[in-house]
Write a protein that holds these residues in place. Structure first.
Motif, mmCIF file in Angstrom:
data_model
loop_
_atom_site.group_PDB
_atom_site.id
_atom_site.type_symbol
_atom_site.label_atom_id
_atom_site.label_comp_id
_atom_site.label_asym_id
_atom_site.label_seq_id
_atom_site.Cartn_x
_atom_site.Cartn_y
_atom_site.Cartn_z
ATOM 1 N N SER A 65 42.421 22.259 107.830
ATOM 2 C CA SER A 65 43.311 21.813 107.406
ATOM 3 C C SER A 65 44.808 23.332 107.836
ATOM 4 O O SER A 65 45.705 23.774 107.378
ATOM 5 C CB SER A 65 43.303 21.962 105.832
ATOM 6 N N ALA A 69 49.080 23.397 106.011
ATOM 7 C CA ALA A 69 49.142 24.448 105.696
ATOM 8 C C ALA A 69 50.529 25.219 105.866
ATOM 9 O O ALA A 69 51.754 25.411 105.176
ATOM 10 C CB ALA A 69 47.961 24.781 104.661
ATOM 11 N N GLY A 186 51.447 29.842 96.137
ATOM 12 C CA GLY A 186 50.458 28.871 95.614
ATOM 13 C C GLY A 186 49.460 28.730 96.676
ATOM 14 O O GLY A 186 48.161 28.461 97.415
ATOM 15 N N SER A 187 49.670 28.008 98.114
ATOM 16 C CA SER A 187 49.824 27.266 99.157
ATOM 17 C C SER A 187 48.700 27.987 100.090
ATOM 18 O O SER A 187 47.086 28.131 100.875
ATOM 19 C CB SER A 187 50.182 26.490 100.291
ATOM 20 N N VAL A 189 46.142 30.819 98.482
ATOM 21 C CA VAL A 189 45.464 30.988 97.408
ATOM 22 C C VAL A 189 44.456 29.330 97.871
ATOM 23 O O VAL A 189 43.409 29.758 97.436
ATOM 24 C CB VAL A 189 45.729 30.652 96.109
ATOM 25 N N TRP A 190 44.464 28.655 97.680
ATOM 26 C CA TRP A 190 44.499 27.406 97.926
ATOM 27 C C TRP A 190 43.749 27.286 99.422
ATOM 28 O O TRP A 190 42.735 27.001 99.259
ATOM 29 C CB TRP A 190 45.298 26.577 97.615
ATOM 30 N N MET A 191 43.886 27.503 100.105
ATOM 31 C CA MET A 191 43.480 27.820 101.767
ATOM 32 C C MET A 191 42.161 28.540 101.652
ATOM 33 O O MET A 191 41.083 28.526 102.377
ATOM 34 C CB MET A 191 44.269 27.775 102.445
ATOM 35 N N TRP A 193 40.580 29.524 98.672
ATOM 36 C CA TRP A 193 39.747 29.327 98.095
ATOM 37 C C TRP A 193 38.759 27.902 98.534
ATOM 38 O O TRP A 193 37.497 27.766 98.827
ATOM 39 C CB TRP A 193 40.139 28.228 96.803
ATOM 40 N N ARG A 194 39.625 27.386 99.834
ATOM 41 C CA ARG A 194 38.895 26.093 100.492
ATOM 42 C C ARG A 194 38.205 26.863 101.089
ATOM 43 O O ARG A 194 36.691 26.479 101.847
ATOM 44 C CB ARG A 194 39.792 25.185 100.572
ATOM 45 N N ARG A 197 35.259 28.163 99.742
ATOM 46 C CA ARG A 197 33.752 26.591 99.334
ATOM 47 C C ARG A 197 33.824 26.397 100.874
ATOM 48 O O ARG A 197 32.156 26.025 100.772
ATOM 49 C CB ARG A 197 35.108 25.837 98.975
#
Length: 282
Positions: A65, A69, A186-187, A189-191, A193-194, A197
Motif C-alpha cells: 500500500s 498512501a 493520520g495516513s 500513522v495508519w501505515m 500501524w499496518r 501488524r
C-alpha cells in the motif's frame, strides 16, 4: 514483550514521528513557496516529495500500500497548502485592511460556461467618489445592485480584493487546512500501524513454523524410541504436539513405516504397523 520487540517498536514509533514531522514541514514549506515558485517548480517539488514519502513509508513494512498512501498524502498535503493560501489572503486583508462604507457603482457577471456557476463582480466607490482600491469585489452569487451601499474591508496596498467582514473570516479555511494536514499525518500513522501488524503477523508465523518443525522432530524421535504396548500400539498425547494435526502426525508415521489408528483412540494418538482404521496421511 521482549526487550528486542520493545526496541523494534520504539524505532518504528520514532520513524513514524519523523515521517509525520517531515510531512508537516513540507506543507509549511510549500505554503511559504507558493507565491514565489512557479507552477512547474511546485509540481516538481511535489513529485520529489511523493518519491521520498514512498521510500519512507516502505520502511514501515506495509509495502503493498506504500504507493497509494504516498499519493494520498501528497494530494491532501497540496490541498492543505491551497486552502491555507486562501486563508492567508483573508488574514492579510484583516491585518492591514480598513473597514469602509462603499457604494456599488458597477456590476458584471462571468460569461456563461455550461452549468458552471457564474461569479458576480462589483465596482465600488467611496462616499467622496474615489474608487475602492484593488480588484473588483467578487461574490459567488448576485447579492448587490448598483446604488446599494455595503460595508467592506479594503486593502490600502490595492493587492487584494475588497471583501465584506463575513467574507474575510478565515476560520473555515484554517480549519480546512488543518483537517487536510491532519489527514496526511493520520495516513502516516495508519501505515505505521499496518506495518507493525504485518511485522507481528510475520513474526508469529515464523515462530509457529519453528514450533511445528520442533514438534515434528520430537514426534519422529518418539515414534522411533517409544515401546509399543501389548497390542502393538505406540501411544502419544496430542497435547504434547499442539502444532500438529492428526493427519500430519499420520503422515510422519507413514514416512517411518507406521500407520495412525483412527478407531478407539480415547483422546490419544495410536500408531502401529497394522491398524483397524487408518488416518489419512494425504
Amino acid at each position: 514483550m521482549s526487550g528486542e520487540e520493545k526496541g523494534l517498536m520504539g524505532r518504528r514509533v520514532g520513524w513514524a514521528a519523523a515521517v509525520g514531522c517531515y510531512v508537516l514541514a513540507v506543507i509549511a514549506g510549500m505554503f511559504v513557496l507558493a507565491d514565489d515558485a512557479g507552477l512547474a517548480v511546485q509540481v516538481a517539488l511535489w513529485v520529489v516529495h511523493g518519491a521520498l514519502l514512498f521510500l519512507g513509508i516502505r520502511r514501515f513494512g506495509a509495502r503493498e500500500s506504500s504507493s497509494y498512501a504516498a499519493l494520498f498524502i501528497v494530494v491532501v498535503s497540496s490541498l492543505a497548502v491551497v486552502v491555507a493560501g486562501m486563508a492567508r489572503e483573508d488574514l492579510t486583508l484583516q491585518r492591514r485592511g480598513e473597514t469602509v462604507v462603499a457604494t456599488v457603482v458597477g456590476e458584471r457577471l462571468d460569461p456563461p460556461d455550461g452549468r458552471k456557476g457564474r461569479l458576480s463582480y462589483y465596482t465600488l466607490e467611496h462616499e467622496d467618489g474615489t474608487r475602492v482600491p484593488g480588484p473588483e469585489m467578487r461574490t459567488t452569487s448576485d447579492l448587490y445592485d448598483a446604488g446599494q451601499t455595503v460595508t467592506v474591508i479594503e486593502d490600502p496596498e490595492a493587492d487584494l480584493r475588497p471583501q465584506t467582514p463575513g467574507q474575510a473570516d478565515a476560520t473555515g479555511e484554517i480549519l480546512g487546512a488543518a483537517a487536510f494536514a491532519l489527514a496526511a499525518v493520520g495516513s502516516v500513522v495508519w501505515m505505521a500501524w499496518r506495518g507493525a501488524r504485518a511485522a507481528t503477523a510475520t513474526a508469529e508465523a515464523v515462530a509457529a513454523d519453528t514450533a511445528r518443525r520442533e514438534q515434528e522432530e520430537r514426534l519422529r524421535v518418539a515414534l522411533h524410541t517409544y515401546q509399543a504396548d501389548r497390542r502393538g500400539y505406540i501411544k502419544m498425547s496430542p497435547e504434547e504436539f499442539p502444532g500438529l494435526s492428526h493427519s500430519r502426525a499420520a503422515r510422519i508415521a507413514w514416512e517411518m513405516g507406521l500407520k495412525a489408528e483412527a478407531f478407539g483412540n480415547r483422546g490419544s494418538w495410536r500408531f502401529a504397523e497394522r491398524v483397524v482404521e487408518e488416518v489419512s496421511h494425504e
